[in-house]
Design an enzyme around this catalytic site. Sequence first.
Site, PDB file in Angstrom:
ATOM      1  N   HIS A 161      -2.761 -12.912 -32.189  1.00 57.22           N
ATOM      2  CA  HIS A 161      -2.081 -13.974 -32.930  1.00 57.22           C
ATOM      3  C   HIS A 161      -0.955 -13.395 -33.772  1.00 57.22           C
ATOM      4  O   HIS A 161      -1.105 -12.310 -34.343  1.00 57.22           O
ATOM      5  CB  HIS A 161      -3.063 -14.765 -33.803  1.00 57.22           C
ATOM      6  CG  HIS A 161      -3.789 -13.971 -34.853  1.00 57.22           C
ATOM      7  ND1 HIS A 161      -3.310 -13.824 -36.140  1.00 57.22           N
ATOM      8  CD2 HIS A 161      -4.966 -13.283 -34.829  1.00 57.22           C
ATOM      9  CE1 HIS A 161      -4.167 -13.100 -36.856  1.00 57.22           C
ATOM     10  NE2 HIS A 161      -5.180 -12.744 -36.085  1.00 57.22           N
TER      11      HIS A 161
ATOM     12  N   ASP B  18       0.354 -15.408 -36.219  1.00 58.04           N
ATOM     13  CA  ASP B  18       0.280 -16.089 -37.515  1.00 58.04           C
ATOM     14  C   ASP B  18      -0.543 -15.262 -38.506  1.00 58.04           C
ATOM     15  O   ASP B  18      -1.368 -14.429 -38.117  1.00 58.04           O
ATOM     16  CB  ASP B  18      -0.302 -17.509 -37.374  1.00 58.04           C
ATOM     17  CG  ASP B  18      -1.723 -17.533 -36.800  1.00 58.04           C
ATOM     18  OD1 ASP B  18      -1.969 -16.804 -35.818  1.00 58.04           O
ATOM     19  OD2 ASP B  18      -2.577 -18.264 -37.335  1.00 58.04           O
TER      20      ASP B  18
ATOM     21  N   ASP C 173      -3.991  -7.461 -39.953  1.00 56.87           N
ATOM     22  CA  ASP C 173      -4.454  -8.666 -39.238  1.00 56.87           C
ATOM     23  C   ASP C 173      -3.303  -9.600 -38.949  1.00 56.87           C
ATOM     24  O   ASP C 173      -2.999 -10.472 -39.746  1.00 56.87           O
ATOM     25  CB  ASP C 173      -5.532  -9.345 -40.102  1.00 56.87           C
ATOM     26  CG  ASP C 173      -6.180 -10.526 -39.418  1.00 56.87           C
ATOM     27  OD1 ASP C 173      -5.974 -10.706 -38.215  1.00 56.87           O
ATOM     28  OD2 ASP C 173      -6.895 -11.283 -40.103  1.00 56.87           O
TER      29      ASP C 173
ATOM     30  N   GLU D 226      -4.475 -18.893 -35.044  1.00 59.02           N
ATOM     31  CA  GLU D 226      -5.789 -18.245 -35.038  1.00 59.02           C
ATOM     32  C   GLU D 226      -6.387 -18.343 -36.427  1.00 59.02           C
ATOM     33  O   GLU D 226      -7.583 -18.587 -36.589  1.00 59.02           O
ATOM     34  CB  GLU D 226      -5.671 -16.775 -34.623  1.00 59.02           C
ATOM     35  CG  GLU D 226      -7.011 -16.144 -34.220  1.00 59.02           C
ATOM     36  CD  GLU D 226      -7.799 -15.560 -35.367  1.00 59.02           C
ATOM     37  OE1 GLU D 226      -8.993 -15.267 -35.189  1.00 59.02           O
ATOM     38  OE2 GLU D 226      -7.234 -15.375 -36.470  1.00 59.02           O
ATOM     39  N   GLU D 227      -5.535 -18.183 -37.433  1.00 57.05           N
ATOM     40  CA  GLU D 227      -6.019 -18.225 -38.820  1.00 57.05           C
ATOM     41  C   GLU D 227      -6.274 -19.670 -39.268  1.00 57.05           C
ATOM     42  O   GLU D 227      -6.890 -19.890 -40.311  1.00 57.05           O
ATOM     43  CB  GLU D 227      -5.009 -17.542 -39.753  1.00 57.05           C
ATOM     44  CG  GLU D 227      -4.728 -16.070 -39.414  1.00 57.05           C
ATOM     45  CD  GLU D 227      -5.897 -15.152 -39.724  1.00 57.05           C
ATOM     46  OE1 GLU D 227      -6.974 -15.648 -40.096  1.00 57.05           O
ATOM     47  OE2 GLU D 227      -5.728 -13.929 -39.582  1.00 57.05           O
TER      48      GLU D 227
ATOM     49  N   GLU E 175      -7.367  -7.306 -32.565  1.00 54.94           N
ATOM     50  CA  GLU E 175      -7.776  -7.540 -33.956  1.00 54.94           C
ATOM     51  C   GLU E 175      -8.184  -6.197 -34.568  1.00 54.94           C
ATOM     52  O   GLU E 175      -8.662  -5.309 -33.862  1.00 54.94           O
ATOM     53  CB  GLU E 175      -8.987  -8.480 -33.998  1.00 54.94           C
ATOM     54  CG  GLU E 175      -8.690  -9.923 -33.649  1.00 54.94           C
ATOM     55  CD  GLU E 175      -8.081 -10.715 -34.803  1.00 54.94           C
ATOM     56  OE1 GLU E 175      -7.830 -10.127 -35.879  1.00 54.94           O
ATOM     57  OE2 GLU E 175      -7.849 -11.919 -34.610  1.00 54.94           O
TER      58      GLU E 175
ATOM     59  N   HIS F   7      -6.543  -9.988 -45.226  1.00 59.38           N
ATOM     60  CA  HIS F   7      -6.512 -11.207 -46.064  1.00 59.38           C
ATOM     61  C   HIS F   7      -6.420 -10.903 -47.563  1.00 59.38           C
ATOM     62  O   HIS F   7      -6.463 -11.820 -48.384  1.00 59.38           O
ATOM     63  CB  HIS F   7      -7.716 -12.134 -45.788  1.00 59.38           C
ATOM     64  CG  HIS F   7      -7.754 -12.698 -44.383  1.00 59.38           C
ATOM     65  ND1 HIS F   7      -8.415 -13.848 -44.050  1.00 59.38           N
ATOM     66  CD2 HIS F   7      -7.193 -12.253 -43.233  1.00 59.38           C
ATOM     67  CE1 HIS F   7      -8.278 -14.093 -42.749  1.00 59.38           C
ATOM     68  NE2 HIS F   7      -7.544 -13.126 -42.243  1.00 59.38           N
TER      69      HIS F   7
END
Length: 368
Positions: A64, A66, A95, A125-126, A154, A339
């Site tokens: 991903h 995003d 990430d 994805e998030e 990932e 994150h």
Amino acid sequence: MQVIKLFKELLGTQSLTPDDGGLFDRFEKMLTDFTAIRIDRNGVKNLFLYKKFSEGDHLCFAGHVDVVPAGEGWDSDPFQAVEKDGYIYGRGAQDMKSGVAAFVQAVADAKDFNGTLSLLLTSDEEGPALDGTIAVLEYLKEHSMLPDFAVVAEPTCETQMGDAIKIGRRGSINATLTIQGKQGHAAYPAKVTNPVNLLAPQLVKIAGHLLDQGDDFFEPSQLVVTDIRGGMQVTNVTPNDVRIMFNVRNNTLTTIEDIQAYLADVLKDIPYELDIAQSSRSFRTNKESKIVKHMTAAIENICKITPKHSTAGGTSDARYLAQFEIDVVEFGVKNDTIHKVNERTTAQEVELLYKSFTKLISDFGKDR
Ligand SMILES: [Zn+2]
């Protein structure tokens, strides 16, 4: 190195879910000899790029573009690649813009491959992840183009680059169980059906119950109670019902039907209602699969370490690939700042990731 240049460019692009930040146009221009398929659904953009080099297996790299919002308190602009103290900082550094940069560059640099190479990229994805990877897979299935093997980049490593790949993930099941009684006066217990009395002897068989014993790859699936409530916070009225909420991070040994059957047995003489749903499915790729063997060998060769085969952590889009019967592994940089504010990785990890993918591509046709 070219891959670091690309990685920094990705970090400098703001791509909050479900925005791709224009990166899909960028990748299409980078891989001009690949066929591009754009699948946009409900405002989510997805890109599938593929090239058939020869007859043979179809290997897909998935990820991903995003990222989650930056949040407050960064020491630098989260949407600029900033190098400091030996690290590269930016939202998505781990990430998973490092993973995307590594496999896009590795595939772009591939001169030859024993089969078909492809890239599956999503911008959702998030977020809810309902119109991302799954939408592309549905399209590919319809057109008989599903890959045989996939790598999701990932971040998987724990303390050292190359120390872990993921070959499976637990699923997640959420439920609300309602035990039905009949409300009444606390002074006349014989005239009421107190749901607490019905539940009490059975609760020990529910709270914390292990639904299986686990196996070599997974911990046991445990029924984890997250909330119990009933009544009106008074002492003179008995409750009409008691509600229990629970979650099960299930491995591949326990299904949603197993949980339903277990509770039907435990609560066989009690009136109850069960509202239960699977939010994501568990999967595990066979250790003997070509992709597990080749990814492991490539990491040993490049990172000089044997990765453990982990199934820990939350969910990722790898579950969707597994659902379409694609043998999937996950491999990426260390995941200790995902994150968080000041998310960061190192140029060395991104280079090792790129080299591991390059090695995987070049050796994938050879027997292991
Ligand atoms: Zn991710």
